[in-house]
Design an enzyme around this catalytic site. Structure first.
Site, short mmCIF file in Angstrom:
data_model
loop_
_atom_site.label_atom_id
_atom_site.label_comp_id
_atom_site.label_asym_id
_atom_site.label_seq_id
_atom_site.Cartn_x
_atom_site.Cartn_y
_atom_site.Cartn_z
N HIS A 291 0.81 -1.23 0.00
CA HIS A 291 0.00 0.00 0.00
C HIS A 291 0.84 1.27 0.00
O HIS A 291 0.35 2.33 -0.37
CB HIS A 291 -0.90 0.06 1.25
CG HIS A 291 -1.83 -1.11 1.36
ND1 HIS A 291 -2.30 -1.56 2.56
CD2 HIS A 291 -2.37 -1.92 0.41
CE1 HIS A 291 -3.10 -2.60 2.36
NE2 HIS A 291 -3.16 -2.84 1.07
N ASP B 229 -0.74 3.79 5.03
CA ASP B 229 -1.06 2.99 6.22
C ASP B 229 -0.33 3.38 7.50
O ASP B 229 -0.76 3.00 8.59
CB ASP B 229 -0.73 1.51 5.96
CG ASP B 229 -1.77 0.83 5.07
OD1 ASP B 229 -2.76 1.50 4.73
OD2 ASP B 229 -1.58 -0.33 4.72
N TRP C 182 -2.16 -16.36 0.21
CA TRP C 182 -3.09 -15.24 0.31
C TRP C 182 -3.88 -15.32 -1.00
O TRP C 182 -3.29 -15.11 -2.06
CB TRP C 182 -2.35 -13.94 0.29
CG TRP C 182 -1.66 -13.32 1.44
CD1 TRP C 182 -1.75 -12.00 1.78
CD2 TRP C 182 -0.75 -13.88 2.40
NE1 TRP C 182 -0.97 -11.74 2.89
CE2 TRP C 182 -0.34 -12.87 3.29
CE3 TRP C 182 -0.24 -15.18 2.59
CZ2 TRP C 182 0.54 -13.09 4.35
CZ3 TRP C 182 0.64 -15.39 3.64
CH2 TRP C 182 1.01 -14.36 4.50
N TYR D 267 -6.61 -13.56 -3.06
CA TYR D 267 -7.47 -12.39 -3.15
C TYR D 267 -8.06 -12.29 -4.55
O TYR D 267 -7.34 -12.04 -5.52
CB TYR D 267 -6.66 -11.11 -2.84
CG TYR D 267 -6.19 -10.99 -1.40
CD1 TYR D 267 -6.78 -11.74 -0.39
CD2 TYR D 267 -5.16 -10.12 -1.05
CE1 TYR D 267 -6.37 -11.63 0.93
CE2 TYR D 267 -4.74 -10.00 0.27
CZ TYR D 267 -5.34 -10.75 1.26
OH TYR D 267 -4.93 -10.63 2.56
N ARG E 265 -9.39 -10.65 -7.58
CA ARG E 265 -9.17 -9.26 -8.01
C ARG E 265 -8.95 -9.20 -9.52
O ARG E 265 -8.32 -10.07 -10.08
CB ARG E 265 -7.94 -8.68 -7.29
CG ARG E 265 -7.95 -7.19 -7.19
CD ARG E 265 -7.02 -6.72 -6.08
NE ARG E 265 -7.51 -7.09 -4.76
CZ ARG E 265 -6.84 -6.85 -3.62
NH1 ARG E 265 -5.67 -6.27 -3.66
NH2 ARG E 265 -7.34 -7.19 -2.45
N LYS F 259 -5.33 -17.71 3.16
CA LYS F 259 -5.65 -16.44 3.83
C LYS F 259 -6.65 -15.74 2.93
O LYS F 259 -6.35 -15.42 1.77
CB LYS F 259 -4.37 -15.62 3.97
CG LYS F 259 -4.52 -14.31 4.70
CD LYS F 259 -3.11 -13.78 4.96
CE LYS F 259 -3.07 -12.54 5.79
NZ LYS F 259 -3.70 -11.39 5.17
N LYS G 137 -10.41 -13.14 2.55
CA LYS G 137 -11.20 -12.03 3.10
C LYS G 137 -12.45 -12.57 3.78
O LYS G 137 -12.98 -13.61 3.39
CB LYS G 137 -11.62 -11.08 1.97
CG LYS G 137 -10.47 -10.55 1.12
CD LYS G 137 -9.98 -9.21 1.58
CE LYS G 137 -8.83 -8.74 0.70
NZ LYS G 137 -8.04 -7.68 1.25
N SER H 272 -8.38 -12.57 6.69
CA SER H 272 -7.52 -11.42 6.46
C SER H 272 -8.11 -10.20 7.16
O SER H 272 -9.31 -9.96 7.08
CB SER H 272 -7.44 -11.19 4.95
OG SER H 272 -6.60 -10.12 4.69
N GLY I 124 -8.00 -6.72 6.99
CA GLY I 124 -8.69 -5.63 6.29
C GLY I 124 -8.40 -4.27 6.92
O GLY I 124 -7.71 -4.16 7.94
N ARG J 23 -3.38 -3.97 9.94
CA ARG J 23 -3.82 -2.62 10.28
C ARG J 23 -4.69 -2.53 11.53
O ARG J 23 -4.57 -1.58 12.30
CB ARG J 23 -4.55 -2.00 9.08
CG ARG J 23 -3.60 -1.67 7.94
CD ARG J 23 -4.33 -1.42 6.65
NE ARG J 23 -4.85 -2.64 6.06
CZ ARG J 23 -5.55 -2.70 4.93
NH1 ARG J 23 -5.82 -1.59 4.27
NH2 ARG J 23 -5.95 -3.85 4.45
P1 FBP Z 1 -4.44 -6.15 6.95
O1 FBP Z 1 -4.90 -6.86 8.20
O2 FBP Z 1 -3.79 -4.85 7.27
O3 FBP Z 1 -5.57 -6.07 5.96
O4 FBP Z 1 -3.30 -7.06 6.33
C1 FBP Z 1 -3.57 -8.28 5.72
C2 FBP Z 1 -2.99 -8.29 4.32
O5 FBP Z 1 -3.19 -9.53 3.68
C3 FBP Z 1 -1.51 -7.94 4.24
O6 FBP Z 1 -0.68 -9.07 4.37
C4 FBP Z 1 -1.42 -7.29 2.91
O7 FBP Z 1 -0.41 -6.34 2.83
C5 FBP Z 1 -2.73 -6.60 2.79
O8 FBP Z 1 -3.66 -7.32 3.54
C6 FBP Z 1 -3.18 -6.52 1.36
O9 FBP Z 1 -4.35 -5.77 1.31
P2 FBP Z 1 -5.12 -5.45 -0.02
O10 FBP Z 1 -6.47 -6.10 0.12
O11 FBP Z 1 -5.23 -3.97 -0.07
O12 FBP Z 1 -4.34 -6.01 -1.17
#
Ligand code: FBP
Length: 254
Positions: A21, A26, A135, A137, A139, A168, A170, A193, A195, A223
């Site tokens: 980020h 952050d 992880w 995600y 996207r 990992k 959401k 995760s 968030g 965060r």
């Molecule tokens: P947070 O708890 O801060 O969301 O971190 C978890 C994480 O997976 C980090 O490892 C990674 O940097 C971030 O979320 C990625 O977030 P984004 O959804 O913006 O890609």
């Protein structure tokens, strides 16, 4: 996943957001210092800490099991995302890694590159008896809602299919729908995760409780802990929800 578990559950502290980020997005004067977060991982009783290799080289103190994220990208690039390998499994091991982390953007036009790269990394990790943590995600242009029940379950299943030891993912917003993702993971560990920082502690703790009630192993959070005005208090709340299985009202009012 054994080094990262306590009674089958887990709480990991993630700190790769400086790359993902950028610091202005952050960090504040306190949490921009990796030493502060390393100390927090120890004092907060986290079961693991997640660093990119540059932070691990300079700040990892060996007191909490280490996961090295071996790929990464900045938040500056537009278009369908790709995150490529930036650290070898061997080098991560030399830094003390007990687990290997890798992000896959499911649904990106470039997902095939990440699938192929993770495939090799997973094999190298397993050859060294290390867990590979994906992880996943959703996207990219093809993904309209990255927290729907269907897409989060797809993310969990992708981790399973590609050989990850843990996914990992959401949070879907409620425990019932998240339990479908846990089922889709078919026995591999599931980490929620964290968030963005929520407005209230209660809001975040409800998500965490919803995830563990659905069968998640725990969470990997950044965060919501190190942006908290009292990060150790939040770490204690999390331990009570995850390991002691306490109701949120009891945790916050204690
Ligand atoms: P947070 O708890 O801060 O969301 O971190 C978890 C994480 O997976 C980090 O490892 C990674 O940097 C971030 O979320 C990625 O977030 P984004 O959804 O913006 O890609």
């Amino acid at each position: 996943m054994a080094p990262f578990l306590r009674d089958g559950r887990s709480m990991l502290l993630a700190y790769d957001q400086g790359l993902e980020h950028g610091p202005s997005s952050d960090f504040n004067d306190r949490n921009i210092d990796p030493a502060f977060v390393m100390d927090l991982a120890v004092k907060g009783g986290f079961n693991g800490v997640v660093f990119q290799k540059g932070i691990a080289e300079k700040f990892y103190d060996g007191k909490v099991p280490l996961i090295v994220k071996v790929n990464g990208k900045s938040g500056l690039v537009k278009g369908d995302p790709v995150s490529r390998q930036v650290c070898s499994v061997d080098y991560a091991v030399s830094l003390g890694a007990k687990g290997i982390g890798y992000t896959i953007y499911l649904g990106s036009e470039r997902e095939a590159e990440m699938f192929a790269e993770f495939g090799k990394i997973q094999e190298e990790a397993h050859q060294r008896n290390l867990p590979a943590i994906a992880w996943v995600y959703p996207r990219g242009a093809g993904v309209t809602n990255d927290t729907s029940k269907e897409i989060v379950a797809y993310a969990a299943r992708t981790a399973l299919e590609l050989g990850a030891d843990a996914a990992k993912i959401k949070y879907t917003g409620d425990s019932e729908s998240f339990s479908w993702a846990v089922k889709a993971a078919a026995g591999i560990k599931v980490f929620m995760s964290g968030g963005p920082k929520t407005k209230t502690d209660e809001e975040f703790l409800k998500q965490v409780k919803g995830a563990v009630d659905a069968g998640a192993t725990g969470l990997a959070v950044g965060r919501n802990v190190w942006q908290h005005q009292d990060p150790l208090a939040m770490a204690n709340y999390l331990k009570k929800v995850i390991f002691e299985k306490k109701p949120i009202e009891a945790v916050i009012s204690a």
